[in-house]
Design a protein around this motif. Structure first.
Motif, mmCIF file in Angstrom:
data_model
loop_
_atom_site.group_PDB
_atom_site.id
_atom_site.type_symbol
_atom_site.label_atom_id
_atom_site.label_comp_id
_atom_site.label_asym_id
_atom_site.label_seq_id
_atom_site.Cartn_x
_atom_site.Cartn_y
_atom_site.Cartn_z
ATOM 1 N N CYS A 1 -69.223 113.661 -28.062
ATOM 2 C CA CYS A 1 -68.732 112.306 -28.349
ATOM 3 C C CYS A 1 -69.897 111.327 -28.415
ATOM 4 O O CYS A 1 -70.630 111.160 -27.444
ATOM 5 C CB CYS A 1 -67.766 111.853 -27.250
ATOM 6 N N CYS B 1 -71.013 107.262 -29.933
ATOM 7 C CA CYS B 1 -70.488 105.963 -30.355
ATOM 8 C C CYS B 1 -71.662 105.074 -30.746
ATOM 9 O O CYS B 1 -72.629 104.930 -29.991
ATOM 10 C CB CYS B 1 -69.703 105.327 -29.212
ATOM 11 N N ASN C 1 -64.465 108.284 -22.274
ATOM 12 C CA ASN C 1 -64.480 109.724 -22.544
ATOM 13 C C ASN C 1 -64.067 110.523 -21.318
ATOM 14 O O ASN C 1 -63.407 111.569 -21.437
ATOM 15 C CB ASN C 1 -65.882 110.152 -23.004
ATOM 16 N N ASN C 2 -64.448 110.038 -20.139
ATOM 17 C CA ASN C 2 -64.093 110.752 -18.910
ATOM 18 C C ASN C 2 -62.578 110.832 -18.720
ATOM 19 O O ASN C 2 -62.045 111.857 -18.287
ATOM 20 C CB ASN C 2 -64.750 110.090 -17.698
ATOM 21 N N GLY D 1 -65.728 117.927 -18.517
ATOM 22 C CA GLY D 1 -66.638 116.899 -18.997
ATOM 23 C C GLY D 1 -68.051 117.133 -18.503
ATOM 24 O O GLY D 1 -68.269 117.376 -17.313
ATOM 25 N N SER E 1 -70.634 105.026 -21.495
ATOM 26 C CA SER E 1 -69.786 105.095 -22.683
ATOM 27 C C SER E 1 -68.362 104.795 -22.261
ATOM 28 O O SER E 1 -68.048 104.765 -21.072
ATOM 29 C CB SER E 1 -69.875 106.471 -23.354
ATOM 30 N N ASP F 1 -67.494 107.721 -32.993
ATOM 31 C CA ASP F 1 -66.744 106.467 -32.873
ATOM 32 C C ASP F 1 -67.640 105.339 -33.387
ATOM 33 O O ASP F 1 -68.621 104.970 -32.761
ATOM 34 C CB ASP F 1 -66.379 106.255 -31.397
ATOM 35 N N TYR G 1 -60.200 110.719 -21.135
ATOM 36 C CA TYR G 1 -59.608 111.627 -22.118
ATOM 37 C C TYR G 1 -59.867 113.084 -21.741
ATOM 38 O O TYR G 1 -58.987 113.943 -21.883
ATOM 39 C CB TYR G 1 -60.141 111.315 -23.513
ATOM 40 N N TYR H 1 -70.587 114.096 -23.304
ATOM 41 C CA TYR H 1 -70.677 112.692 -23.687
ATOM 42 C C TYR H 1 -71.750 111.996 -22.851
ATOM 43 O O TYR H 1 -71.937 112.298 -21.680
ATOM 44 C CB TYR H 1 -69.329 111.976 -23.519
ATOM 45 N N PHE I 1 -59.397 114.723 -29.311
ATOM 46 C CA PHE I 1 -59.499 115.562 -28.118
ATOM 47 C C PHE I 1 -58.410 116.641 -28.122
ATOM 48 O O PHE I 1 -58.674 117.812 -27.848
ATOM 49 C CB PHE I 1 -59.361 114.703 -26.862
ATOM 50 N N ILE J 1 -58.751 108.818 -31.014
ATOM 51 C CA ILE J 1 -59.585 109.507 -30.025
ATOM 52 C C ILE J 1 -58.767 110.569 -29.302
ATOM 53 O O ILE J 1 -59.199 111.723 -29.153
ATOM 54 C CB ILE J 1 -60.187 108.499 -29.034
#
Length: 432
Positions: free
Chosen positions: A184, A186, A144-145, A155, A141, A228, A147, A137, A125, A121
């Motif tokens: 992103c 999943c 993601n925030n 974001g 989830s 993902d 990363y 995203y 990024f 992941i």
């Protein structure tokens, strides 16, 4: 005599010895909650722990064949550096695994091995985004925030709802796709245990292809989809896992798969993951991973290659694994359905995949409980029932939704806990 350095300054948000990025980096809410539970357990309190997305080796040991192959690889001296993109035998085994199980045959240059899914992941990024780029995203989830923050990206959060299983629709994503560099998704989804509808995914992918054709004509960078699906082998009932590339083959140049053995084989601590996608992307991810040294240990890579190619053993293990996970999810789900039928304000989404169940305790504002975290603490204190609020996954609304993870609990522990939960909910409703 040793130097006494125990008086060194402790961490603080105002620490000027570190950069601004890490000062703004928020720690894991899930791990913080897990720390609370460890403290309770250390004092002798029995807790039904449904927090961390991990597996208890007692409840879910890794496959015998994988364990034995790791030992054999260590005994055989497989302890030096692996290649930066992974041991060749493992990349070939993953290639065969995807062709056999997903109907997708990727070139070897499109497969990179890493120390679990997280480095994949991060590498996605890092390989795709420049500072200030937009990453889209949905929430809830997982991570993601964080990363996006580490990469200096912008974001863009898309809030989903229970009606669609907390999965995004094209209508929700559409306003943001023309400016996005990375999307992103999943499925099966951590934290909800739900899976994306094939037609919804097809529509999203067709829109991405359309967007990228227009960008190509303008000489702009394409929109990349990080998909993902680390839980994809853990799907239940009639729910079928689908991939962007099988639904819309034109997505192949724009899709990066995040995958590995962590969830499929209960091997979270073995740390073998992989990224699969177009060689143009994967080669750059390999370079990133090589510089940070985020390789999977060589012995584990060699062992995983041998084990994945033992199709009879892997299929037998996965069948048992699915049965054991599903049994726990079903006990939970049916327990909450009984409470709902009895008139209690609880709601659970039927399990579809992964090791999670989404449950709503609709008691915000009752019994003096005004937030999800207050509900969480009350369930832990009164019912010895440990869960994680959706706030840990970016959904800010105080609506009573929680993730329940079954990898570290037995069926008996869950069955014993459900009456305590029901009694606690009744007490909340009866409180002034």
């Amino acid at each position: 005599m040793a130097l006494d350095l125990t008086s060194l300054p402790r961490p603080s948000r105002d620490d000027t010895t570190v950069g601004s990025m890490v000062r703004g980096l928020v720690g894991s809410e899930i791990l913080r909650i897990a720390g609370e539970i460890r403290e309770l357990v250390s004092k002798g309190t029995q807790v039904c722990n449904l927090t961390v997305g991990d597996f208890s080796p007692k409840e879910f040991p890794i496959p015998d064949g994988l364990r034995d192959q790791i030992g054999a690889a260590l005994q055989g001296g497989e302890t030096n550096y692996p290649p930066s993109d992974g041991v060749l035998d493992l990349r070939q085994a993953v290639q065969r695994f995807y062709e056999r199980s997903l109907g997708l045959k990727y070139p070897l240059e499109g497969i990179v091995i890493a120390g679990g899914a997280r480095p994949v992941i991060y590498a996605t990024f890092r390989a795709v985004l420049d500072p200030g780029d937009v990453v889209v995203y949905p929430v809830p989830s997982w991570n993601n925030n964080h990363y996006a923050h580490m990469l200096g990206a912008r974001g863009v959060v898309v809030k989903t709802d229970a009606a669609a299983g907390f999965m995004p629709t094209l209508a929700q994503l559409e306003p943001h796709l023309s400016t996005a560099r990375l999307l992103c998704l999943c499925s099966p989804l951590n934290p909800t245990g739900t899976m994306i509808d094939p037609e919804a995914l097809r529509a999203i992918c067709q829109r991405i292809v359309e967007e990228n054709r227009a960008r190509e004509g303008r000489g702009q960078k394409p929109l990349i989809l990080m998909y993902d699906h680390i839980y994809w082998v853990l799907s239940f009932g009639g729910t079928k896992h689908v991939t962007p590339v099988e639904l819309v083959p034109e997505m192949a140049p724009y899709t990066v798969f995040v995958d590995g053995i962590s969830k499929a084989f209960a091997a979270t601590g073995v740390r073998v993951g992989w990224g699969v996608g177009a060689p143009t992307l994967i080669s750059r991810m390999r370079d990133v991973l090589g510089h940070v040294g985020a390789w999977a240990p060589k012995a584990e890579q060699v062992a995983t290659a041998r084990y994945l190619d033992d199709t009879k053993a892997t299929e037998a293990f996965l069948q048992t694994m699915r049965q054991r996970v599903d049994a726990r999810l079903e006990v939970l789900y049916k327990g909450f359905q009984r409470m709902k039928a009895a008139g209690l304000p609880v709601h659970a989404i039927a399990p579809q995949g992964a090791i999670y169940l989404s449950v709503r305790f609709d008691v915000v504002g009752k019994g003096g409980l005004t937030t999800n975290d207050a509900i969480r603490k009350h369930l832990l204190e009164k019912a010895r029932f440990a869960v994680v609020p959706f706030q840990a996954f970016g959904l800010a609304d105080e609506t009573g939704w929680f993730r329940l993870s079954v990898g570290a609990a037995s069926v008996a522990e869950i069955e014993e806990a459900l009456p305590r939960v029901e009694a606690t909910v009744r007490e909340i409703l009866a409180a002034k």
